[in-house]
Design an enzyme around this catalytic site. Structure first.
Site, PDB file in Angstrom:
ATOM      1  N   GLY A 263       0.811  -1.220   0.000  1.00 22.14           N
ATOM      2  CA  GLY A 263       0.000   0.000   0.000  1.00 22.14           C
ATOM      3  C   GLY A 263       0.837   1.259   0.000  1.00 22.14           C
ATOM      4  O   GLY A 263       0.649   2.152  -0.828  1.00 22.14           O
ATOM      5  N   ALA A 264       1.770   1.351   0.926  1.00 17.45           N
ATOM      6  CA  ALA A 264       2.559   2.566   1.073  1.00 17.45           C
ATOM      7  C   ALA A 264       3.701   2.298   2.035  1.00 17.45           C
ATOM      8  O   ALA A 264       3.745   1.242   2.664  1.00 17.45           O
ATOM      9  CB  ALA A 264       1.694   3.703   1.616  1.00 17.45           C
ATOM     10  N   GLU A 266       6.369   4.229   5.049  1.00 17.16           N
ATOM     11  CA  GLU A 266       6.484   5.375   5.951  1.00 17.16           C
ATOM     12  C   GLU A 266       7.876   5.990   6.049  1.00 17.16           C
ATOM     13  O   GLU A 266       8.204   6.604   7.071  1.00 17.16           O
ATOM     14  CB  GLU A 266       6.039   4.929   7.349  1.00 17.16           C
ATOM     15  CG  GLU A 266       6.994   3.959   8.088  1.00 17.16           C
ATOM     16  CD  GLU A 266       6.631   2.484   7.963  1.00 17.16           C
ATOM     17  OE1 GLU A 266       5.968   2.115   6.972  1.00 17.16           O
ATOM     18  OE2 GLU A 266       7.049   1.700   8.833  1.00 17.16           O
ATOM     19  N   HIS A 299      -2.186   6.320   8.435  1.00 18.50           N
ATOM     20  CA  HIS A 299      -1.328   5.247   8.944  1.00 18.50           C
ATOM     21  C   HIS A 299       0.153   5.581   8.743  1.00 18.50           C
ATOM     22  O   HIS A 299       0.949   5.514   9.676  1.00 18.50           O
ATOM     23  CB  HIS A 299      -1.694   3.937   8.240  1.00 18.50           C
ATOM     24  CG  HIS A 299      -0.879   2.757   8.665  1.00 18.50           C
ATOM     25  ND1 HIS A 299      -1.313   1.852   9.606  1.00 18.50           N
ATOM     26  CD2 HIS A 299       0.351   2.324   8.277  1.00 18.50           C
ATOM     27  CE1 HIS A 299      -0.398   0.934   9.783  1.00 18.50           C
ATOM     28  NE2 HIS A 299       0.629   1.184   8.992  1.00 18.50           N
ATOM     29  N   GLU A 300       0.518   5.937   7.521  1.00 20.31           N
ATOM     30  CA  GLU A 300       1.937   6.213   7.247  1.00 20.31           C
ATOM     31  C   GLU A 300       2.393   7.441   8.028  1.00 20.31           C
ATOM     32  O   GLU A 300       3.501   7.479   8.560  1.00 20.31           O
ATOM     33  CB  GLU A 300       2.197   6.401   5.751  1.00 20.31           C
ATOM     34  CG  GLU A 300       1.697   5.270   4.856  1.00 20.31           C
ATOM     35  CD  GLU A 300       2.106   3.875   5.288  1.00 20.31           C
ATOM     36  OE1 GLU A 300       3.168   3.725   5.914  1.00 20.31           O
ATOM     37  OE2 GLU A 300       1.344   2.922   5.006  1.00 20.31           O
ATOM     38  N   GLU A 322       3.511  -1.885  13.799  1.00 20.02           N
ATOM     39  CA  GLU A 322       2.368  -2.078  12.901  1.00 20.02           C
ATOM     40  C   GLU A 322       1.040  -2.206  13.657  1.00 20.02           C
ATOM     41  O   GLU A 322       0.066  -1.551  13.320  1.00 20.02           O
ATOM     42  CB  GLU A 322       2.601  -3.273  11.975  1.00 20.02           C
ATOM     43  CG  GLU A 322       3.760  -3.079  10.987  1.00 20.02           C
ATOM     44  CD  GLU A 322       3.634  -1.817  10.130  1.00 20.02           C
ATOM     45  OE1 GLU A 322       2.562  -1.191  10.108  1.00 20.02           O
ATOM     46  OE2 GLU A 322       4.644  -1.440   9.492  1.00 20.02           O
TER      47      GLU A 322
HETATM   48  N1  B3K Z   1       5.715  -0.639   6.761  1.00 18.95           N
HETATM   49  C1  B3K Z   1       5.194  -0.813   5.424  1.00 18.95           C
HETATM   50  C2  B3K Z   1       5.116  -2.235   5.008  1.00 18.95           C
HETATM   51  C3  B3K Z   1       6.385  -2.773   4.470  1.00 18.95           C
HETATM   52  C4  B3K Z   1       6.186  -4.157   3.894  1.00 18.95           C
HETATM   53  C5  B3K Z   1       7.476  -4.797   3.535  1.00 18.95           C
HETATM   54  N2  B3K Z   1       7.275  -6.109   2.934  1.00 18.95           N
HETATM   55  C6  B3K Z   1       3.855  -0.170   5.263  1.00 18.95           C
HETATM   56  C7  B3K Z   1       3.082   0.018   6.499  1.00 18.95           C
HETATM   57  O1  B3K Z   1       2.729  -0.908   7.198  1.00 18.95           O
HETATM   58  O2  B3K Z   1       2.811   1.142   6.831  1.00 18.95           O
HETATM   59 ZN    ZN Z   2       2.414   0.286   8.913  1.00 19.85          ZN
END
Ligand code: B3K
Ligand code: ZN
Length: 876
Positions: A263-264, A266, A299-300, A322
């Site tokens: 998705g994105a 951070e 979220h980010e 997370e």
């Molecule tokens: N921290 C990233 C996810 C990274 C995934 C790596 N395989 C996005 C998030 O949870 O905000």
């Molecule tokens: Zn995250």
């Protein structure tokens, strides 16, 4: 393959307090110069070698304190750089030059090119694909990054932190320097370079500091970033108001790219987004798209404090950032929208994604103890159950003490890389409570089951709940310990109000919550004046399954009168689920579905109840998905029988409520210019649920055709398209609508994804052939994750009758697709393969077909670590 184990964690012998990077960008030949300031930890001997991580790298040059390193004194492979002879002093400088071909990078980890834009993805272990490094989250460094590029190719040059310097170079090249003063782990590094357009704004923080905000998108798409910008500003304000957290750099940049594995991301001060979660306007985005953008932007952004300022000691602690950040974005969305509606959606998501994970071969604790490939642990368990655990801490402590615990966490651990134990300790300190038993939620996999029997003694005015908990075994955890389960409840009296009681025995009961800690509690409520109906696990206070035998009459009573809106929805959902399970058993035995008329009468009442918000009514009228019914049945599943039973219930409700549904649909009307706000979205959601019923009841596509043709938003157009394509597949109306949609959006890949999704989710055995055909469509691409997920991913994960075709063709198709994607993008391939995870709960014939498909993948000689890990655990 080799497994990493939590108990093997040890601190690094060397640290990298500072580094400088120079990128000279070229699609085929990028040079990366990295100057590391290395620090040997106290007590570490000078002959302890320095071992840096790499992944597919080629070393071009190596210097220590500016001097060349002897051949015998180092060894460079693709996967590591070991330097055996090092200076005696505790600080020295290592300079490394590596060479990359970002245009060839289709795994989309490390530095790659997406639609002509250079960008990076480093979490979890992508930095080591750029340079040799101590690529682990507990090594925190300040970065100074210089980017050089051809000005024509990349007028925009971005990295983390604040801009420091920029200027022209020879031959049409230019450069920019970025400095990030906040020490960060390498997974938060980012670089973007390309020709993009900026949407700008400004935010003044609570202490009065100005922050320049920018969202970068492809030229011509600026207007579609307005909603994301608005969501960003609301997020920044909300984090100040709710958590006292202020932004810390002079700039905050977001870049939207079209090739992205998730998705994105951070990255500090430079979030990189899948453009699907940035771009939106009424013509191209549904209400779900708007809601997702709001949630992911938030979220980010929230990661800046929960993830970046305070990060994870190691990847076993992933839920530290997370689970907590999901909890924060859930709270944000609940505040921006309707709390009850938000909660119902969260629970539906949790049940659809996390429960099957927890109940299948890929089950793992919220904080795992082992992994072979960390990318396979960005799961619903770590994210969604991780968020539920934080939510339970708040339930147990109360809002104020929870906030005090969060404040303590920020105060104690700012600038550190910490563990779940550190996090929990802050709440123990703030509350004075012992959370040892509660912490099992982090350490023990599996969905607890709570069984309840109720009885009322009218003479003694005593109401009794006999409650028992059990946690089913999960892979490598046969025996489970007893959990601390906070069960929110109410005793609903005949007038629908919660009843009072004089006292309670048998469990700690506080503020409407029963605290279960033992295997069995007999909870006695004294002085209860009439027989109540128990409303249990209100608001889904604990992520459990609840078995409570209840008369249909009582459940219907809760569905109408419980003052907890979540529990009203839950009661109705349970009634539907029970009816559907019965019906599918009958259908499978060759009988007709048959439904109780009391149940069939209720949907019309809900649809017309103006006292309920429209979004809630839409959710209440949405039948449990086929996968939900399958999960409740649990074993020996026949997806075709479930599909037929659900279809029969939809038709029966539609016929019963025909006039009311049509009237409410009409009255809701098309209410003027589009607004993405929650209230308007709720009205559209209700209308579109009614449209589905109307088409099912009448067998006539006319109303859907009318809506498709006159829709003034994508929300309404896409909903009509899906009614036509799913309920009238192959018919003239469906074919015409699909063709018109394709024509209208042929130049907009994100909208064409909706066209792929609608077709991939068409129920029935023919869809697998259609999906194979669509893979040849010019807009489809095996290397773009959004396309792959839309067509292949949704087919496998969201089309029960299609994917589980009884001859196994769906499984064979998925195996082929997974192997094709795996060649260039192991991470996305492994994700797709997860669709096999519930194979053992199918009936025998399908089980065997699924097993064969899995075994074929497992039999491939050259499998990536990502895919092998998923397939072997699924087969185990
Ligand atoms: N921290 C990233 C996810 C990274 C995934 C790596 N395989 C996005 C998030 O949870 O905000
Ligand atoms: Zn995250």
């Amino acid at each position: 393959g080799q497994a990493f184990r939590l108990e093997d964690y040890r601190q690094s012998d060397y640290l990298i307090p500072e580094l400088e990077m120079i990128f000279r960008l070229d699609p085929e030949k990028t040079l990366v110069t990295t100057k590391l300031l290395i620090e040997r930890r106290d007590g570490v001997a000078a002959d302890v070698p320095l071992v840096l991580d790499g992944d597919g790298l080629k070393l071009e040059k190596l210097l220590i304190d500016g001097g060349a390193v002897e051949h015998n004194d180092h060894e460079a492979t693709a996967d590591s750089l070991t330097i055996t002879r090092l200076p005696r002093q505790s600080r020295f400088e290592v300079t490394i030059v590596t060479r990359l071909a970002p245009a060839q990078n289709k795994a989309l980890m490390g530095l790659y090119v997406s639609n002509g834009v250079y960008c990076t993805q480093c979490e979890a272990e992508g930095f080591r694909r750029i340079s040799y490094f101590l690529d682990r989250p507990d090594v925190l460094s300040t970065y100074r990054v210089r980017i050089e590029a051809r000005e024509k190719e990349a007028p925009l040059l971005l990295s983390n932190g604040n801009p420091a310097e920029s200027g022209a170079l020879e031959d049409g090249w230019h450069y920019a320097v970025w400095h990030d003063p906040f020490p960060k782990p390498s997974y938060l590094f980012a670089l973007v370079a390309g020709d993009l357009s900026a949407v700008r704004d400004r935010f003044v923080t609570m202490s009065g500091r100005g922050v320049d905000l920018a969202i970068y998108v492809e030229h011509g798409k600026e207007a579609r970033a307005a909603y994301a910008m608005d969501a960003l500003k609301r997020s920044m304000r909300w984090d100040e108001e709710r958590f006292g957290r202020e932004y810390d750099l002079d700039v905050f940049n977001i870049v939207a790219v079209s090739d992205f594995n998730m998705g994105a991301m951070e990255n500090k001060g430079l979030n990189v987004f899948n453009d699907k979660y940035v771009l939106a306007d009424p013509e191209t985005a549904t209400d779900a798209d708007f809601a997702n953008i709001e949630a992911i932007i938030a979220h980010e952004y929230f990661h800046n404090w929960t993830g970046n300022r305070i990060t994870c000691r190691d990847w076993f602690q992933l839920c530290l950032k997370e689970g907590l950040t999901v909890y924060r974005d859930h709270e944000f969305s609940a505040d921006q929208r309707s709390r009850a509606v938000k909660r119902i959606s969260e629970v539906r998501t949790l049940r659809a994604h996390q429960f099957p994970e927890d109940q299948g071969p890929l089950a793992h604790p919220v904080r795992p103890r082992r992994y072979r490939e960390i990318n396979n642990f960005y799961t619903a368990t770590v994210y969604e159950k991780g968020s539920e655990v934080v939510r339970m801490i708040r339930t147990i402590l109360g809002a104020d003490t929870f906030r005090a615990g969060m404040d303590l966490y920020f105060e104690r651990h700012d600038g550190q890389a910490v563990t779940i134990e550190d996090f929990v300790a802050c709440f123990e300190k703030a509350s004075g409570k012992d959370l040892t038993q509660f912490a099992l939620w982090y350490h023990q996999a599996g969905t607890p089951n709570v069984t309840v029997a109720t009885s009322y003694d009218a003479r003694a005015r005593e109401y009794t709940l006999e409650v028992e908990q059990s946690v089913p075994p999960t892979p490598s955890e046969a025996r489970k310990r007893l959990m601390h389960i906070p069960l929110a409840f109410g005793l609903v009296g005949p007038d629908g109000q919660d009843m009072a009681y004089d006292g309670v025995e048998g469990a700690e009961v506080e503020d409407g919550v029963i605290h279960l800690r033992k295997r069995r509690h007999i909870v006695r409520f004294k002085g209860v004046q009439a027989r109540p109906v128990a409303s249990l696990n209100r608001g889904f206070s604990a992520p459990i399954t609840l078995s409570l035998v209840m008369r249909q009459k009582d459940r219907l009573f809760l569905a109408c009168h419980d003052n907890d809106l979540f529990s009203r929805w839950e009661a109705l959902n349970t009634l539907f689920t029970e009816a559907l399970i019965d019906a599918s058993t009958r259908v499978r035995g060759g009988k007709s579905a048959d439904f109780d008329t009391t149940l069939l009468g209720y949907p019309a009442e809900i649809a017309a109840d103006e006292g309920l918000e429209a979004a809630y009514r839409a959710l209440a009228l949405t039948l449990p998905a086929e996968a939900d019914i399958a999960r409740e049945i649990g074993s020996n599943i026949d997806p075709d029988a479930i599909g037929r039973a659900r279809e029969a219930l939809r038709k029966a409700i539609a016929r019963e409520a025909q006039e009311t549904f049509a009237r409410v649909y009409r009255d809701l009307g098309d209410d003027g210019p589009f607004s993405p706000d929650a209230k308007s979205a709720g009205r559209r959601a209700l209308r579109n649920v009614l449209l589905e019923y109307m088409a099912a009841g009448s067998g006539d596509p006319a109303s859907a055709v009318r809506q498709f043709e006159t829709a003034s938003s994508m929300a309404d157009r896409a909903a009509a398209l899906s009614v036509l394509a799913h309920q009238f597949p192959g018919g003239d109306a469906a074919r015409a609508a699909l063709a018109a949609f394709e024509e209208r959006y042929r130049d907009n890949p994100l909208v064409l994804d909706k066209w792929f999704i609608v077709q991939a989710t068409t129920p029935g055995g023919k869809t697998v052939d259609l999906v194979r055909e669509l893979m040849e469509h010019p807009a489809f691409s095996l290397t773009n994750p959004n396309r792959v997920r839309s067509l292949i991913g949704t087919f496998a994960s969201s089309n029960q009758t299609g994917f589980h075709r009884s001859d196994g063709e769906g499984y064979r198709f998925l195996a082929d697709a997974v192997l094709a994607v795996e060649k260039h993008n192991p991470q996305v391939a492994a994700r797709l393969a997860v669709a096999f995870r519930s194979w053992r709960s199918l009936e025998k014939g399908r089980q065997e077909e699924a097993r064969k498909a899995l075994a074929r993948i497992a039999g491939e000689k050259e499998l990536s670590r990502d895919l092998r890990d998923i397939v072997e655990r699924t087969l185990a």
